[in-house]
Design a protein around this motif. Structure first.
Motif, PDB file in Angstrom:
ATOM      1  N   GLY A  58       0.822  -1.211   0.000  1.00 40.68           N
ATOM      2  CA  GLY A  58       0.000   0.000   0.000  1.00 40.68           C
ATOM      3  C   GLY A  58       0.858   1.263   0.000  1.00 40.68           C
ATOM      4  N   GLU A  59       1.917   1.256   0.793  1.00 43.29           N
ATOM      5  CA  GLU A  59       2.836   2.396   0.821  1.00 43.29           C
ATOM      6  C   GLU A  59       3.540   2.549  -0.528  1.00 43.29           C
ATOM      7  OE1 GLU A  59       5.392   1.669   4.165  1.00 43.29           O
ATOM      8  OE2 GLU A  59       3.723   1.782   5.587  1.00 43.29           O
ATOM      9  N   GLN A  60       3.945   1.438  -1.117  1.00 44.76           N
ATOM     10  CA  GLN A  60       4.597   1.474  -2.427  1.00 44.76           C
ATOM     11  C   GLN A  60       3.656   2.064  -3.480  1.00 44.76           C
ATOM     12  OE1 GLN A  60       5.309  -2.382  -4.144  1.00 44.76           O
ATOM     13  NE2 GLN A  60       6.433  -1.564  -5.883  1.00 44.76           N
ATOM     14  N   LEU A  61       2.416   1.579  -3.508  1.00 44.85           N
ATOM     15  CA  LEU A  61       1.446   2.078  -4.477  1.00 44.85           C
ATOM     16  C   LEU A  61       1.204   3.572  -4.273  1.00 44.85           C
ATOM     17  CD1 LEU A  61      -0.601   1.653  -6.755  1.00 44.85           C
ATOM     18  CD2 LEU A  61      -2.246   0.880  -5.025  1.00 44.85           C
ATOM     19  N   LYS A  62       1.062   3.998  -3.031  1.00 41.01           N
ATOM     20  CA  LYS A  62       0.823   5.414  -2.758  1.00 41.01           C
ATOM     21  C   LYS A  62       2.001   6.264  -3.237  1.00 41.01           C
ATOM     22  CE  LYS A  62      -0.752   8.624   0.733  1.00 41.01           C
ATOM     23  NZ  LYS A  62      -1.242   8.821   2.077  1.00 41.01           N
ATOM     24  N   ARG A  63       3.224   5.823  -2.965  1.00 43.85           N
ATOM     25  CA  ARG A  63       4.406   6.573  -3.434  1.00 43.85           C
ATOM     26  C   ARG A  63       4.421   6.677  -4.954  1.00 43.85           C
ATOM     27  NH1 ARG A  63       7.053   3.302   0.265  1.00 43.85           N
ATOM     28  NH2 ARG A  63       7.902   2.033  -1.421  1.00 43.85           N
ATOM     29  N   LYS A  64       4.106   5.582  -5.638  1.00 43.15           N
ATOM     30  CA  LYS A  64       4.094   5.595  -7.106  1.00 43.15           C
ATOM     31  C   LYS A  64       3.049   6.572  -7.629  1.00 43.15           C
ATOM     32  CE  LYS A  64       7.348   2.749  -7.996  1.00 43.15           C
ATOM     33  NZ  LYS A  64       8.545   3.219  -8.710  1.00 43.15           N
ATOM     34  N   LEU A  65       1.857   6.534  -7.044  1.00 46.47           N
ATOM     35  CA  LEU A  65       0.789   7.434  -7.499  1.00 46.47           C
ATOM     36  C   LEU A  65       1.129   8.892  -7.203  1.00 46.47           C
ATOM     37  CD1 LEU A  65      -2.379   5.376  -6.502  1.00 46.47           C
ATOM     38  CD2 LEU A  65      -1.275   5.551  -8.751  1.00 46.47           C
ATOM     39  N   GLU A  66       1.727   9.150  -6.042  1.00 48.10           N
ATOM     40  CA  GLU A  66       2.129  10.521  -5.722  1.00 48.10           C
ATOM     41  C   GLU A  66       3.202  11.008  -6.694  1.00 48.10           C
ATOM     42  OE1 GLU A  66       1.161  10.568  -0.925  1.00 48.10           O
ATOM     43  OE2 GLU A  66       3.163   9.973  -1.588  1.00 48.10           O
ATOM     44  N   GLY A  67       4.126  10.133  -7.070  1.00 53.88           N
ATOM     45  CA  GLY A  67       5.147  10.494  -8.046  1.00 53.88           C
ATOM     46  C   GLY A  67       4.539  10.825  -9.399  1.00 53.88           C
ATOM     47  N   LEU A  68       3.591   9.996  -9.841  1.00 51.56           N
ATOM     48  CA  LEU A  68       2.917  10.268 -11.115  1.00 51.56           C
ATOM     49  C   LEU A  68       2.126  11.571 -11.041  1.00 51.56           C
ATOM     50  CD1 LEU A  68       1.714   6.661 -11.992  1.00 51.56           C
ATOM     51  CD2 LEU A  68       3.452   7.993 -13.212  1.00 51.56           C
ATOM     52  N   SER A  69       1.492  11.808  -9.902  1.00 56.97           N
ATOM     53  CA  SER A  69       0.738  13.042  -9.726  1.00 56.97           C
ATOM     54  C   SER A  69       1.650  14.250  -9.852  1.00 56.97           C
ATOM     55  CB  SER A  69       0.042  13.051  -8.366  1.00 56.97           C
ATOM     56  OG  SER A  69      -0.641  14.262  -8.181  1.00 56.97           O
ATOM     57  N   GLN A  70       2.798  14.177  -9.243  1.00 55.88           N
ATOM     58  CA  GLN A  70       3.754  15.284  -9.311  1.00 55.88           C
ATOM     59  C   GLN A  70       4.306  15.446 -10.729  1.00 55.88           C
ATOM     60  OE1 GLN A  70       7.024  14.935  -6.579  1.00 55.88           O
ATOM     61  NE2 GLN A  70       7.645  17.052  -6.867  1.00 55.88           N
ATOM     62  N   ASP A  71       4.666  14.339 -11.366  1.00 57.43           N
ATOM     63  CA  ASP A  71       5.260  14.397 -12.708  1.00 57.43           C
ATOM     64  C   ASP A  71       4.298  14.930 -13.765  1.00 57.43           C
ATOM     65  OD1 ASP A  71       7.544  13.314 -11.579  1.00 57.43           O
ATOM     66  OD2 ASP A  71       7.234  11.301 -12.406  1.00 57.43           O
ATOM     67  N   PHE A  72       2.997  14.662 -13.592  1.00 58.28           N
ATOM     68  CA  PHE A  72       2.024  15.022 -14.623  1.00 58.28           C
ATOM     69  C   PHE A  72       1.011  16.069 -14.150  1.00 58.28           C
ATOM     70  CE2 PHE A  72       3.668  10.883 -15.841  1.00 58.28           C
ATOM     71  CZ  PHE A  72       3.995  11.116 -17.164  1.00 58.28           C
ATOM     72  N   ALA A  73       1.329  16.751 -13.055  1.00 55.53           N
ATOM     73  CA  ALA A  73       0.466  17.816 -12.520  1.00 55.53           C
ATOM     74  C   ALA A  73      -0.973  17.336 -12.332  1.00 55.53           C
ATOM     75  CB  ALA A  73       0.517  19.053 -13.417  1.00 55.53           C
ATOM     76  N   LEU A  74      -1.105  16.174 -11.696  1.00 58.67           N
ATOM     77  CA  LEU A  74      -2.428  15.636 -11.401  1.00 58.67           C
ATOM     78  C   LEU A  74      -2.834  16.114 -10.011  1.00 58.67           C
ATOM     79  CD1 LEU A  74      -1.803  12.019 -12.741  1.00 58.67           C
ATOM     80  CD2 LEU A  74      -2.800  13.955 -13.967  1.00 58.67           C
ATOM     81  N   GLY A  75      -3.840  15.496  -9.448  1.00 60.48           N
ATOM     82  CA  GLY A  75      -4.322  15.912  -8.133  1.00 60.48           C
ATOM     83  C   GLY A  75      -3.843  15.012  -7.019  1.00 60.48           C
ATOM     84  N   ALA A  76      -4.588  15.049  -5.939  1.00 57.78           N
ATOM     85  CA  ALA A  76      -4.225  14.349  -4.709  1.00 57.78           C
ATOM     86  C   ALA A  76      -4.424  12.845  -4.819  1.00 57.78           C
ATOM     87  CB  ALA A  76      -5.062  14.893  -3.559  1.00 57.78           C
ATOM     88  N   VAL A  77      -3.661  12.143  -3.985  1.00 60.91           N
ATOM     89  CA  VAL A  77      -3.856  10.713  -3.779  1.00 60.91           C
ATOM     90  C   VAL A  77      -4.572  10.580  -2.446  1.00 60.91           C
ATOM     91  CG1 VAL A  77      -2.718   8.504  -3.398  1.00 60.91           C
ATOM     92  CG2 VAL A  77      -1.772  10.121  -5.062  1.00 60.91           C
ATOM     93  N   SER A  78      -5.666   9.832  -2.436  1.00 62.71           N
ATOM     94  CA  SER A  78      -6.428   9.656  -1.204  1.00 62.71           C
ATOM     95  C   SER A  78      -6.693   8.177  -0.986  1.00 62.71           C
ATOM     96  CB  SER A  78      -7.739  10.437  -1.266  1.00 62.71           C
ATOM     97  OG  SER A  78      -8.520   9.993  -2.360  1.00 62.71           O
ATOM     98  N   GLY A  79      -7.134   7.862   0.214  1.00 58.65           N
ATOM     99  CA  GLY A  79      -7.442   6.490   0.561  1.00 58.65           C
ATOM    100  C   GLY A  79      -6.456   5.945   1.565  1.00 58.65           C
TER     101      GLY A  79
END
Length: 146
Positions: A58-79
């Motif tokens: 879960g921590e790994q997935l969250k880090r990956k999604l946060e990285g993608l969010s930052q790289d592509f100017a997306l929004g927040a990761v929640s859950g």
């Protein structure tokens, strides 16, 4: 409780149960194959390292999604844990889901601008990496206008 196999159970204390053993039946309970599956799932999930591994993934997935969010100017990761969501900003979540499917990934878009991630509890580190790389490829294509 069935690890993807149709299985149901009813649990209640004697103080609140209105059933006697055998009163309650159902499509997903009471046969030997499903009972064996449920027992096997319980055996795996009750090992001391299982929950720890789920937390790590879960921590790994969250880090990956946060990285993608930052790289592509997306929004927040929640859950929490392995049930996460990623706001897609200007990108269409249903379009991302459609493209992901053609790449062999099953994602969910409960809203126009939100992706939902809910992998199996036994998802591997490599599977999360593969999904993140696939999602990165899709986001690059969408951001480049392809």
């Amino acid at each position: 409780i069935g690890g993807g196999v149709p299985l149901a159970a009813l649990l209640a204390t004697e103080a609140v149960s209105c059933f006697e053993p055998g009163d309650q039946g159902g499509t997903y309970n009471g046969n030997p194959l499903m009972t064996a599956v449920g027992s096997a799932v319980f055996d795996v999930m009750s090992t001391p390292s299982f929950l720890h591994t789920v937390e790590q993934r879960g921590e790994q997935l969250k880090r990956k999604l946060e990285g993608l969010s930052q790289d592509f100017a997306l929004g927040a990761v929640s859950g929490k844990g392995l049930l996460l969501a990623l706001e897609t900003g200007k990108q269409s979540a249903p379009e991302i889901v459609k493209r992901a499917f053609t790449e062999g990934f099953l994602l969910n878009a409960p809203r126009e601008n939100r992706l939902r991630f809910m992998p199996a509890l036994n998802v591997s580190c490599d599977e999360i990496e593969e999904m993140a790389q696939g999602l990165e490829k899709i986001l690059k294509e969408l951001c480049d206008g392809r």
